[in-house]
Motif scaffolding. Structure first.
Motif, PDB file in Angstrom:
ATOM      1  N   UNK A  68       0.800  -1.301   0.083  1.00  0.00           N
ATOM      2  CA  UNK A  68      -0.018  -0.124  -0.069  1.00  0.00           C
ATOM      3  C   UNK A  68       0.909   1.122   0.107  1.00  0.00           C
ATOM      4  N   UNK A  69       1.871   1.328   0.626  1.00  0.00           N
ATOM      5  CA  UNK A  69       2.938   2.437   0.732  1.00  0.00           C
ATOM      6  C   UNK A  69       3.561   2.521  -0.490  1.00  0.00           C
ATOM      7  N   UNK A  70       4.048   1.306  -1.153  1.00  0.00           N
ATOM      8  CA  UNK A  70       4.564   1.401  -2.502  1.00  0.00           C
ATOM      9  C   UNK A  70       3.614   2.277  -3.493  1.00  0.00           C
ATOM     10  N   UNK A  71       2.393   1.536  -3.424  1.00  0.00           N
ATOM     11  CA  UNK A  71       1.128   2.169  -4.446  1.00  0.00           C
ATOM     12  C   UNK A  71       1.233   3.650  -4.341  1.00  0.00           C
ATOM     13  N   UNK A  72       1.113   3.792  -3.021  1.00  0.00           N
ATOM     14  CA  UNK A  72       0.911   5.519  -2.652  1.00  0.00           C
ATOM     15  C   UNK A  72       2.032   6.199  -3.115  1.00  0.00           C
ATOM     16  N   UNK A  73       3.276   5.634  -3.133  1.00  0.00           N
ATOM     17  CA  UNK A  73       4.563   6.346  -3.491  1.00  0.00           C
ATOM     18  C   UNK A  73       4.447   6.469  -4.937  1.00  0.00           C
ATOM     19  N   UNK A  74       3.935   5.355  -5.624  1.00  0.00           N
ATOM     20  CA  UNK A  74       4.033   5.288  -7.172  1.00  0.00           C
ATOM     21  C   UNK A  74       2.797   6.215  -7.853  1.00  0.00           C
ATOM     22  N   UNK A  75       1.947   6.812  -7.275  1.00  0.00           N
ATOM     23  CA  UNK A  75       0.859   7.564  -7.681  1.00  0.00           C
ATOM     24  C   UNK A  75       1.645   9.138  -7.891  1.00  0.00           C
ATOM     25  N   UNK A  76       2.764   9.403  -7.283  1.00  0.00           N
ATOM     26  CA  UNK A  76       3.403  10.543  -7.658  1.00  0.00           C
ATOM     27  C   UNK A  76       4.985  10.354  -7.869  1.00  0.00           C
ATOM     28  N   UNK A  77       5.546  11.273  -8.154  1.00  0.00           N
ATOM     29  CA  UNK A  77       6.940  10.840  -8.400  1.00  0.00           C
ATOM     30  C   UNK A  77       7.762  11.003  -7.126  1.00  0.00           C
ATOM     31  N   UNK A  88      -0.547  11.364   1.395  1.00  0.00           N
ATOM     32  CA  UNK A  88      -1.536  10.288   1.723  1.00  0.00           C
ATOM     33  C   UNK A  88      -0.593   9.151   2.205  1.00  0.00           C
ATOM     34  N   UNK A  89       0.461   9.036   1.629  1.00  0.00           N
ATOM     35  CA  UNK A  89       1.510   8.161   1.947  1.00  0.00           C
ATOM     36  C   UNK A  89       2.111   8.284   3.441  1.00  0.00           C
ATOM     37  N   UNK A  90       2.225   9.748   3.427  1.00  0.00           N
ATOM     38  CA  UNK A  90       3.157   9.847   4.797  1.00  0.00           C
ATOM     39  C   UNK A  90       2.142   9.699   5.892  1.00  0.00           C
ATOM     40  N   UNK A  91       0.626   9.994   5.801  1.00  0.00           N
ATOM     41  CA  UNK A  91      -0.211   9.904   6.760  1.00  0.00           C
ATOM     42  C   UNK A  91      -0.570   8.310   7.011  1.00  0.00           C
ATOM     43  N   UNK A  92      -0.322   7.555   5.923  1.00  0.00           N
ATOM     44  CA  UNK A  92      -0.624   6.145   6.186  1.00  0.00           C
ATOM     45  C   UNK A  92       0.885   5.483   6.823  1.00  0.00           C
ATOM     46  N   UNK A  93       1.719   5.969   6.572  1.00  0.00           N
ATOM     47  CA  UNK A  93       2.925   5.304   7.194  1.00  0.00           C
ATOM     48  C   UNK A  93       2.729   5.812   8.823  1.00  0.00           C
TER      49      UNK A  93
END
Length: 151
Positions: free
Chosen positions: A69-78, A83-88
Motif C-alpha cells: 500500500x505504501x509503495x502504491x501510494x508512492x507510485x501515484x506521484x514522483x 497520503x503516503x506519509x499519513x498512512x505510514x
C-alpha cells in the motif's frame, strides 16, 4: 566508482541474505517489478531499494500488504505524497501500540515467572530442611536404640 544499475536475483539474495524464493515471492505479490530477458530477471536500483524497504518493514512488523500500500501510494506521484506519509504514520502508531502491549505482556510474564521461581525455591528449601530433620531424628533414634541394647 560507477553505481551498478542492474542486479541479478542471486546478487540481491546474497546482498540482503534472503533466499531467491523470497525475492520471487515479493515479485509475485507485486512488490518488485524486475524486467525480463528470457527467463532471467533483471532488477533495477529501484527494485533493490524496494527490497531493502520490504526487509526493513518486515523487521518493524509491517505486513506485506501494508508495504505494498505504501509503495502504491508512492507510485501515484514522483516523490510520494501526504497520503503516503499519513498512512505510514498510521502504521507506525499501530505498530508502536502493539509493541507497547507486548512489552507489558512480557513484564507480566516475567513477574509471574519470578513468583513461580521463588515459590519453587522456597518449597525446595523446605524439603531440604525436612530431610535434615528426618536424618537427625533417625540418627538420634538409632543412638537411643543402641544405648538401650547395650544395657
Amino acid at each position: 566508482m560507477v553505481e551498478k544499475r542492474t542486479f541479478s536475483i542471486s546478487e540481491l539474495s546474497q546482498e540482503f541474505d534472503v533466499t531467491t524464493r523470497s525475492i520471487r515471492f515479493y515479485e509475485d505479490q507485486g512488490l518488485l517489478k524486475p524486467r525480463r530477458r528470457g527467463q532471467t530477471r533483471i532488477f533495477s536500483t529501484k527494485d533493490r531499494v524496494r527490497l531493502k524497504l520490504i526487509l526493513r518493514g518486515k523487521r518493524m512488523g509491517f505486513t506485506l500488504a501494508e508495504t505494498k500500500e505504501l509503495f502504491d501510494l508512492w507510485d501515484e506521484t514522483l516523490t510520494g505524497n501526504e497520503k503516503q506519509l499519513l498512512k505510514m504514520l498510521e502504521i507506525l502508531e499501530a505498530r508502536k501500540a502493539m509493541l507497547e502491549q507486548q512489552k507489558n505482556d512480557i513484564a507480566q510474564a516475567e513477574m509471574e515467572i519470578d513468583t513461580a521461581e521463588a515459590r519453587c525455591r522456597e518449597a525446595l528449601a523446605d524439603l531440604e530442611q525436612k530431610k535434615k530433620e528426618q536424618g537427625l531424628a533417625q540418627k538420634e533414634s538409632g543412638q537411643t536404640e543402641e544405648a538401650v541394647a547395650q544395657k
